[in-house]
Enzyme design. Structure first.
Site, PDB file in Angstrom:
ATOM      1  N   GLY A  11       0.810  -1.225   0.000  1.00 25.72           N
ATOM      2  CA  GLY A  11       0.000   0.000   0.000  1.00 25.72           C
ATOM      3  C   GLY A  11       0.837   1.265   0.000  1.00 25.72           C
ATOM      4  O   GLY A  11       0.659   2.138   0.844  1.00 25.72           O
ATOM      5  N   SER A  13       1.220   3.670  -2.524  1.00 31.63           N
ATOM      6  CA  SER A  13       0.948   4.705  -3.527  1.00 31.63           C
ATOM      7  C   SER A  13       0.873   6.096  -2.915  1.00 31.63           C
ATOM      8  O   SER A  13       1.075   7.097  -3.608  1.00 31.63           O
ATOM      9  CB  SER A  13      -0.352   4.396  -4.281  1.00 31.63           C
ATOM     10  OG  SER A  13      -1.453   4.398  -3.397  1.00 31.63           O
ATOM     11  N   SER A  14       0.580   6.173  -1.612  1.00 29.59           N
ATOM     12  CA  SER A  14       0.446   7.472  -0.965  1.00 29.59           C
ATOM     13  C   SER A  14       0.535   7.282   0.541  1.00 29.59           C
ATOM     14  O   SER A  14       0.639   6.160   1.052  1.00 29.59           O
ATOM     15  CB  SER A  14      -0.899   8.130  -1.326  1.00 29.59           C
ATOM     16  OG  SER A  14      -1.984   7.343  -0.857  1.00 29.59           O
ATOM     17  N   GLY A  15       0.503   8.410   1.260  1.00 32.76           N
ATOM     18  CA  GLY A  15       0.327   8.382   2.700  1.00 32.76           C
ATOM     19  C   GLY A  15       1.374   7.617   3.479  1.00 32.76           C
ATOM     20  O   GLY A  15       2.581   7.721   3.239  1.00 32.76           O
ATOM     21  N   ILE A  16       0.895   6.816   4.431  1.00 33.29           N
ATOM     22  CA  ILE A  16       1.781   6.097   5.353  1.00 33.29           C
ATOM     23  C   ILE A  16       2.692   5.136   4.612  1.00 33.29           C
ATOM     24  O   ILE A  16       3.887   5.048   4.907  1.00 33.29           O
ATOM     25  CB  ILE A  16       0.936   5.344   6.403  1.00 33.29           C
ATOM     26  CG1 ILE A  16       0.192   6.330   7.299  1.00 33.29           C
ATOM     27  CG2 ILE A  16       1.816   4.426   7.246  1.00 33.29           C
ATOM     28  CD1 ILE A  16      -0.841   5.683   8.214  1.00 33.29           C
ATOM     29  N   GLY A  17       2.158   4.402   3.662  1.00 33.74           N
ATOM     30  CA  GLY A  17       2.966   3.426   2.938  1.00 33.74           C
ATOM     31  C   GLY A  17       4.083   4.072   2.149  1.00 33.74           C
ATOM     32  O   GLY A  17       5.222   3.593   2.146  1.00 33.74           O
ATOM     33  N   SER A 139      -4.890   0.604  13.553  1.00 36.85           N
ATOM     34  CA  SER A 139      -5.514   1.912  13.711  1.00 36.85           C
ATOM     35  C   SER A 139      -5.979   2.016  15.159  1.00 36.85           C
ATOM     36  O   SER A 139      -6.184   0.986  15.830  1.00 36.85           O
ATOM     37  CB  SER A 139      -6.722   2.030  12.776  1.00 36.85           C
ATOM     38  OG  SER A 139      -7.554   3.123  13.112  1.00 36.85           O
ATOM     39  N   TYR A 152     -15.153  -1.097   9.041  1.00 38.51           N
ATOM     40  CA  TYR A 152     -13.717  -0.847   9.140  1.00 38.51           C
ATOM     41  C   TYR A 152     -13.186  -1.243  10.513  1.00 38.51           C
ATOM     42  O   TYR A 152     -12.160  -1.927  10.624  1.00 38.51           O
ATOM     43  CB  TYR A 152     -13.438   0.629   8.865  1.00 38.51           C
ATOM     44  CG  TYR A 152     -11.981   1.013   9.008  1.00 38.51           C
ATOM     45  CD1 TYR A 152     -11.055   0.641   8.041  1.00 38.51           C
ATOM     46  CD2 TYR A 152     -11.534   1.756  10.095  1.00 38.51           C
ATOM     47  CE1 TYR A 152      -9.724   0.990   8.160  1.00 38.51           C
ATOM     48  CE2 TYR A 152     -10.209   2.114  10.224  1.00 38.51           C
ATOM     49  CZ  TYR A 152      -9.305   1.722   9.256  1.00 38.51           C
ATOM     50  OH  TYR A 152      -7.985   2.073   9.388  1.00 38.51           O
TER      51      TYR A 152
END
Length: 280
Positions: A11, A13-17, A139, A152
């Site tokens: 994961g 592609s963006s953000g935390i990853g 989370s 979620y």
């Protein structure tokens, strides 16, 4: 020369990853950065180039078990070892049980829970061989159930239960298991989870007022969200700490929120707090 340690990060592609992949590469790791759609890799490549690091970027849909198995096997064949995995891929879903379908719940469980099981299962034989580390981004929603996040939070609760149960078993085989719990993070995640806000509200039926209050409260929380690099730094520490804790929060706010649940034996503190989120 010492062979660099190899980590697979999902994961990215963006953000935390994305932040985790780049920070790990800067820290000397050989990073295999996976994402579902290679067409979304531009931001990752640009950040890596700006930071002067090299990533092995590969396509992976974590919900396809055969693809997960093949990728892990190919990484080990390419680099001769696998020292760590960061399970980061996931997707939010806002709605309540009457407005979501069972298929919505199943899809949410597939990407947020069963994919974690699949990646962990494929990686564990190799992590045993390297005495490596399995790090999973959960989370605060894996500890505290939150309004309009039933699917979620259910998936993240399942992740926490799975890994808390696995932790001592893996440790006996020389593998450290770590769960990382961010709170609000300044990424595209929240917007993706909500999707079309107007349509979501229009379909809320008797829950419209509560949903509007929840969305307003959430917008405020994300206005002061933690930056992804802050979370990435915590994940990097979880990869490199000689004796990592099983459960790690990424900010003081996240620790305080999780602490509300862990000290709440009868559940009243949590439900009193979250009820205030939806009071119109």
């Amino acid at each position: 020369m010492t062979t660099p340690r190899t980590v697979v990060v999902t994961g990215t592609s963006s953000g935390i990853g994305l932040s985790t992949a780049v920070l790990a590469a800067k820290g000397g790791w050989q990073v295999v950065a996976t994402l579902r759609d290679q067409a979304r890799a531009d931001a990752l490549r640009e950040r890596a180039a700006n930071e002067g690091v090299t990533l092995d970027i590969r396509a992976l849909d974590v919900t396809r078990t055969d693809d997960v198995d093949a990728l892990i096997a190919d990484v080990v064949e390419t680099y001769g070892r696998l020292d760590a995995v960061v399970n980061n891929a996931g997707a939010g879903l806002v709605g309540t049980v009457e407005t979501l379908t069972l298929d919505d719940f199943r899809r949410c469980m597939e990407v947020n829970f069963f994919a974690v099981v699949a990646v962990s299962r494929a990686a564990l034989p190799h992590l045993r061989a390297s005495k490596g580390r399995l790090v999973t981004v959960s989370s605060v929603g894996g500890i505290v159930g939150q309004p309009f996040n039933e699917a979620y939070c259910a998936a993240k609760f399942a992740v926490e239960g799975f890994l808390e149960s696995l932790h001592p078993v893996a440790a006996a085989a020389g593998v450290d298991v770590v769960v990382v719990e961010p709170g609000a993070v300044a990424t595209q995640f929240a917007g993706t989870a909500v999707g079309d806000r107007d349509a979501l509200v229009a379909d809320a039926g008797p829950y419209e007022d509560s949903l509007r209050a929840y969305l307003a409260r959430t917008a405020g929380a994300f206005a002061n969200a933690q930056e992804p690099d802050g979370v990435g730094a915590v994940i990097l520490d979880a990869l490199e700490s000689p004796a990592p804790a099983f459960r790690v929060q990424t900010s003081p706010n996240a620790s305080a929120f999780v602490g509300l649940k862990l000290a709440d034996l009868d559940g009243s503190s949590v439900t009193t707090a979250t009820r205030s989120w939806i009071d119109a």
